[in-house]
Design a protein around this motif. Sequence first.
Motif, PDB file in Angstrom:
ATOM      1  N   GLN A  66       0.725  -1.340   0.079  1.00  0.00           N
ATOM      2  CA  GLN A  66      -0.004   0.128  -0.018  1.00  0.00           C
ATOM      3  C   GLN A  66       0.855   1.145  -0.148  1.00  0.00           C
ATOM      4  O   GLN A  66       0.550   2.222  -0.835  1.00  0.00           O
ATOM      5  CB  GLN A  66      -0.992   0.088   1.298  1.00  0.00           C
ATOM      6  CG  GLN A  66      -1.995   1.308   1.290  1.00  0.00           C
ATOM      7  CD  GLN A  66      -3.051   1.055  -0.165  1.00  0.00           C
ATOM      8  OE1 GLN A  66      -3.557   0.021  -0.265  1.00  0.00           O
ATOM      9  NE2 GLN A  66      -3.006   2.231  -0.586  1.00  0.00           N
ATOM     10  N   ASN A  70       0.400   4.250  -2.489  1.00  0.00           N
ATOM     11  CA  ASN A  70       0.467   5.745  -1.910  1.00  0.00           C
ATOM     12  C   ASN A  70       1.479   6.679  -2.764  1.00  0.00           C
ATOM     13  O   ASN A  70       1.122   7.904  -2.850  1.00  0.00           O
ATOM     14  CB  ASN A  70       0.734   5.514  -0.516  1.00  0.00           C
ATOM     15  CG  ASN A  70      -0.483   5.129   0.136  1.00  0.00           C
ATOM     16  OD1 ASN A  70      -1.528   4.713  -0.578  1.00  0.00           O
ATOM     17  ND2 ASN A  70      -0.290   4.753   1.415  1.00  0.00           N
ATOM     18  N   ASN A  74      -1.228   6.139  -6.208  1.00  0.00           N
ATOM     19  CA  ASN A  74      -2.194   5.011  -6.345  1.00  0.00           C
ATOM     20  C   ASN A  74      -1.971   4.255  -7.698  1.00  0.00           C
ATOM     21  O   ASN A  74      -2.927   3.657  -7.964  1.00  0.00           O
ATOM     22  CB  ASN A  74      -3.721   5.558  -6.319  1.00  0.00           C
ATOM     23  CG  ASN A  74      -4.476   4.488  -5.652  1.00  0.00           C
ATOM     24  OD1 ASN A  74      -4.092   3.607  -4.922  1.00  0.00           O
ATOM     25  ND2 ASN A  74      -5.828   4.336  -5.939  1.00  0.00           N
TER      26      ASN A  74
END
Length: 482
Positions: A66, A70, A74
């Motif tokens: 993730q 980020n 994205n």
Amino acid sequence: MKLNREKELFVKAVLKELEEDNLAIFAGAGLSVGAGFVDWRGMLRPIADELELDISKVNDLVSLAQYHCNENGNNRSKINDIILNEFSRNVEITSTHSVLSALPISTYWTTNYDKLIESALEKRGKCVDVKHTNEHLTLTKRGRDTVLYKMHGDVDFPSDAILTKDDYEQYHLKMEQYLSALKGDLISKTFVFIGFSFTDPNLDYILSRVRISYEKNQRQHFCFIRVENKNDYENEADFEYHSRRQELFINDLKRFGIKAIKIKEYFEITDLLREVESRYKRKTVFISGAAYEYGQFSKQDALFFLHKLSAGLIESGFRIVSGFGLGVGSSIISGALEKIYMHGGKYSPEQLILRPFPYDETTGVDLKKYYTQYRTDMISHAGVAIFLFGNKLSRTDDVVLSDGMREEFEICIQQGIPVILVGATGYMAKTLLDEYLSEQELPEGFVALLNKLDGTNNLSEMEELLFHTIKNACEMERLSYA
């Protein structure tokens, strides 16, 4: 194979569930690592390097994925590229995959993206219904033998793979049907978890809900845990700490009905599964026979004997594999089906596996060159073999010995399958018996099985001796020959 009490109970429990079609496999990354694929940590190493993090110090790999998304607005194109390149490589299936694919397991679940499970099953000639989207759940592949749920996606669709925190947080909304299907299987089937670390949030979510709903009535599941080894640690204190933590983890799994089978090395998993396969096959009898004539027996008596033999095997809980040999196949089938249908039973393809040989060379192709592979595959289902009669009519209308039976006998020896040659039926069965009894280096148990049924022409006595011999053969350890 000598097993301790824990492993013996595991093998017996798995066999019971296997025979009732209640066994399911849940495969984690550890199963694919043996084939040369990377685990999660290895897969995300380039991502960690890009983020200037030490992958060896990262415990939450989902968060790591993730973080990368980020930092890149994205955008997960690099992650997709890693998945595609890492798991689309051509690798050989592992021995564990091979053993699993040989067993009649109709349900698989996996968090892996690769295609090793379906490749192993398809190599066995099984029809696999692969599901990795919600749409797949509404479809049923015709003639399927096995359903494979790839709950985190497939390598061919890397952009849909479940990997980041966003993916996991939305899973129960986007893939709710998979969670429901998994919950249903966990309630109704016995799972064996292989190569799974139990750190997956989705599985933890489901296990928790099954436990809450069925705390007093959970099914027994199994997993494999490699016990901590002193050689893996620099000092005694570290070893004792990790051993204590492992014991606490094993005890915690019991809350979910999961019993840990402790192993010292990972190859023990394959050995245990081979033991399951061996014992399962012991209840499957391969009947090799062909008869244009029946020697000292009348045709009516011989066919009635074959009919009773087949019916008796089914009644005793055995399964039958047969190539539908000339002059014997019909009686074997009728005996089995009579016992199944006339006594309120239900036919199952596993009870009676028929592999009739194609005899007409209508395409101009010499079919004989395919027979060896065909016979090898057919015999691979069995754990004990019976050889009866063994003659056929030649092109010149002479009665000759069946060369196909000789080849089937040799395949059985190569596969380590105990063989019962019923010498009293004559022809190739008697010829093979005489040949191999003259050999000096055969294992004692093998000679005893060969020798037991020669010298009788009483069919009732022969039937009784044959069943006794079959049961003895099924209780033997699986033999192997050079």
